[in-house]
Scaffold this active site. Structure first.
Site, mmCIF file in Angstrom:
data_model
loop_
_atom_site.group_PDB
_atom_site.id
_atom_site.type_symbol
_atom_site.label_atom_id
_atom_site.label_comp_id
_atom_site.label_asym_id
_atom_site.label_seq_id
_atom_site.Cartn_x
_atom_site.Cartn_y
_atom_site.Cartn_z
ATOM 1 N N CYS A 118 0.822 -1.220 0.000
ATOM 2 C CA CYS A 118 0.000 0.000 0.000
ATOM 3 C C CYS A 118 0.856 1.270 0.000
ATOM 4 O O CYS A 118 0.320 2.365 -0.157
ATOM 5 C CB CYS A 118 -0.943 -0.019 1.189
ATOM 6 S SG CYS A 118 -2.044 -1.448 1.149
ATOM 7 N N HIS A 260 -3.225 7.017 2.267
ATOM 8 C CA HIS A 260 -3.645 5.722 1.739
ATOM 9 C C HIS A 260 -5.019 5.390 2.315
ATOM 10 O O HIS A 260 -5.240 5.489 3.535
ATOM 11 C CB HIS A 260 -2.607 4.666 2.115
ATOM 12 C CG HIS A 260 -3.111 3.275 1.949
ATOM 13 N ND1 HIS A 260 -3.690 2.838 0.772
ATOM 14 C CD2 HIS A 260 -3.165 2.227 2.818
ATOM 15 C CE1 HIS A 260 -4.061 1.584 0.924
ATOM 16 N NE2 HIS A 260 -3.759 1.191 2.150
ATOM 17 N N ASN A 290 -10.067 -0.563 0.379
ATOM 18 C CA ASN A 290 -8.608 -0.373 0.310
ATOM 19 C C ASN A 290 -8.110 -0.980 -1.006
ATOM 20 O O ASN A 290 -8.085 -2.193 -1.166
ATOM 21 C CB ASN A 290 -7.989 -1.075 1.524
ATOM 22 C CG ASN A 290 -6.476 -1.010 1.527
ATOM 23 O OD1 ASN A 290 -5.848 -0.668 0.521
ATOM 24 N ND2 ASN A 290 -5.883 -1.354 2.658
HETATM 25 N N1 COA Z 1 -17.793 -8.641 10.883
HETATM 26 C C1 COA Z 1 -18.236 -8.835 12.117
HETATM 27 N N2 COA Z 1 -17.404 -9.090 13.156
HETATM 28 C C2 COA Z 1 -16.094 -9.140 12.883
HETATM 29 C C3 COA Z 1 -15.575 -8.943 11.589
HETATM 30 C C4 COA Z 1 -16.505 -8.693 10.564
HETATM 31 N N3 COA Z 1 -16.108 -8.475 9.301
HETATM 32 N N4 COA Z 1 -14.229 -9.046 11.638
HETATM 33 C C5 COA Z 1 -13.897 -9.282 12.932
HETATM 34 N N5 COA Z 1 -15.030 -9.351 13.665
HETATM 35 C C6 COA Z 1 -15.158 -9.596 15.092
HETATM 36 C C7 COA Z 1 -13.965 -10.302 15.673
HETATM 37 O O1 COA Z 1 -14.092 -11.700 15.532
HETATM 38 C C8 COA Z 1 -14.045 -9.859 17.122
HETATM 39 O O2 COA Z 1 -15.003 -10.648 17.757
HETATM 40 P P1 COA Z 1 -14.770 -11.129 19.278
HETATM 41 O O3 COA Z 1 -14.668 -9.867 20.083
HETATM 42 O O4 COA Z 1 -15.970 -11.953 19.547
HETATM 43 O O5 COA Z 1 -13.489 -11.887 19.242
HETATM 44 C C9 COA Z 1 -14.573 -8.450 17.047
HETATM 45 O O6 COA Z 1 -15.226 -8.342 15.773
HETATM 46 C C10 COA Z 1 -13.505 -7.397 17.145
HETATM 47 O O7 COA Z 1 -12.454 -7.750 16.254
HETATM 48 P P2 COA Z 1 -11.199 -6.871 16.109
HETATM 49 O O8 COA Z 1 -10.241 -7.509 15.171
HETATM 50 O O9 COA Z 1 -10.702 -6.512 17.488
HETATM 51 O O10 COA Z 1 -11.827 -5.573 15.441
HETATM 52 P P3 COA Z 1 -11.180 -4.177 15.210
HETATM 53 O O11 COA Z 1 -11.932 -3.153 15.952
HETATM 54 O O12 COA Z 1 -9.681 -4.194 15.397
HETATM 55 O O13 COA Z 1 -11.462 -3.949 13.666
HETATM 56 C C11 COA Z 1 -10.316 -3.991 11.591
HETATM 57 C C12 COA Z 1 -10.892 -4.815 12.727
HETATM 58 C C13 COA Z 1 -9.682 -4.938 10.580
HETATM 59 C C14 COA Z 1 -11.458 -3.230 10.937
HETATM 60 C C15 COA Z 1 -9.289 -2.988 12.165
HETATM 61 O O14 COA Z 1 -8.400 -3.649 13.027
HETATM 62 C C16 COA Z 1 -8.508 -2.309 11.079
HETATM 63 O O15 COA Z 1 -9.054 -1.625 10.246
HETATM 64 N N6 COA Z 1 -7.177 -2.450 11.109
HETATM 65 C C17 COA Z 1 -6.333 -1.886 10.065
HETATM 66 C C18 COA Z 1 -6.340 -2.824 8.895
HETATM 67 C C19 COA Z 1 -5.820 -2.173 7.655
HETATM 68 O O16 COA Z 1 -6.108 -1.041 7.369
HETATM 69 N N7 COA Z 1 -5.039 -2.941 6.891
HETATM 70 C C20 COA Z 1 -4.478 -2.517 5.668
HETATM 71 C C21 COA Z 1 -3.396 -1.526 5.908
HETATM 72 S S1 COA Z 1 -2.607 -1.126 4.445
#
Ligand code: COA
Length: 333
Positions: A118, A260, A290
């Protein structure tokens, strides 16, 4: 950096291309357990474009984006000296840039791929500007293109909600130093955290029976979302501040923050850390998700079409992602 400059660099034109069909959060909720509400509140994404069918590839998107940029300034492709394709999802591991070079008819250009996930567009923009600063080349096409849909595990709800496919191009040209618009840059990598976001190569356990040679395959995208989130919100503001300090430029002088397009919450958190008004954030990820190396030039192209960006505006562009790699470029439009 500037001591090697014998001329400046400026962006002449942009173009972009996206797959025709849209996949909504609701569509995704029919294949994994998720909801429009969960995806939108955690990421800001509503829909994304995915390359479907067998008749279109990343090359087609990249060629279409490039032709649009060339057409805008009526530049003949033979005037291009260099084509850089920023991608992590080429059609060919040896590189896809030369296919774009031949399909657009850039018969005088050398072409290569640049892989930095990215951050690929930011690194490519900086790479292109070095060729222009030194006078080595006059016209350069930089294409950011990714079709990460082919590397997604569509049963993994933590990653499949995030990504979309797209390509977007910019044409850079050399100019006099006083007209230079690529004002400064700052780039970083930290491979200690490469595991936080990767498309890893897995070696077969059983070797070739006669050669004792292990071959393998690439796995799907794996990501530690929380760590990537923390990394972006911590490192990107530092990189931006280093750039602004090197230019003796204040936050108030920034007209546009073009990050980004990973996650709306990341964009807002970075702007808040820098005390940049949310009105200055360029964001279109609700429509495209993304799109990796394509995300910054896609958002730039769209902002230009909407007449948001005016002559002399200061645009702070920052990329971040797998590697981990991150960096900033400051442009005067
Ligand atoms: N739908 C519903 N629930 C989901 C889910 C989805 N698509 N994905 C994860 N969950 C659940 C998890 O299983 C977890 O459940 P639990 O509490 O029962 O274990 C809960 O939601 C929280 O998960 P978590 O991973 O802690 O969520 P988060 O708040 O960190 O959000 C992202 C997840 C991926 C949205 C976030 O971490 C993010 O955007 N990170 C950056 C990723 C990114 O930008 N990557 C590319 C960079 S170039």
């Amino acid at each position: 950096m500037k001591s090697f400059m014998i001329q400046g660099a400026k962006i002449l034109a942009t173009g972009s291309a996206i797959p025709s069909s849209s996949t909504t959060n609701h569509d995704i909720s029919t294949i994994v357990q998720t909801s429009d509400e969960w995806i939108f509140t955690r990421t800001g994404i509503k829909e994304r474009r995915l390359l479907k069918g067998v008749d279109q590839s990343i090359i087609d998107l990249a060629v279409s984006a490039s032709k649009k940029a060339l057409d805008k300034i009526a530049m003949h492709p033979s005037q291009l000296d260099l084509v850089i394709l920023a991608t992590s999802s080429p059609d060919d591991l040896f590189g896809s840039a030369s296919k774009i070079q031949s399909k657009i008819g850039a018969s005088n250009a050398v072409a290569f791929d640049l892989t930095a996930a990215c951050s690929g567009f930011v690194l490519s923009l900086v790479t292109a500007s070095q060729f222009l600063y030194t006078g080595a080349y006059r016209n350069i096409l930089v294409v950011g293109a990714d079709t990460l849909s082919k590397w997604i595990d569509w049963s993994d709800r933590s990653t499949c909600i995030l990504f979309g496919d797209a390509a977007a191009a910019v044409i850079l040209q050399s100019c006099s130093i006083v007209d230079n618009s690529v004002l400064t840059f700052q780039l970083n990598s930290d491979g200690n955290y490469a595991n936080h976001l990767s498309i890893a190569y897995e070696t077969d356990i059983i070797p070739h029976p006669k050669l004792n040679l292990h071959q393998g395959y690439f796995k799907y995208i794996s990501m530690n979302g929380k760590e990537v989130y923390k990394f972006a919100v911590f490192q990107v503001p530092l990189s931006i501040l280093k750039c602004l300090n090197s230019l003796n430029m204040s936050i108030e002088e920034v007209d546009w923050l073009l990050l980004h397009q990973a996650n709306e919450r990341i964009l807002n958190a970075i702007a808040e850390k820098l005390s940049i008004s949310s009105k200055k954030i360029i964001s279109n990820l609700c429509k495209y998700g993304n799109t990796s190396a394509a995300s910054i030039p896609l958002a730039l192209d769209e902002a230009i079409k909407q007449n948001k960006i005016l002559s002399n505006d200061i645009i702070v562009i920052a990329g971040f992602g797998a590697g981990l790699t991150w960096g900033t470029v400051v442009l005067r439009w």
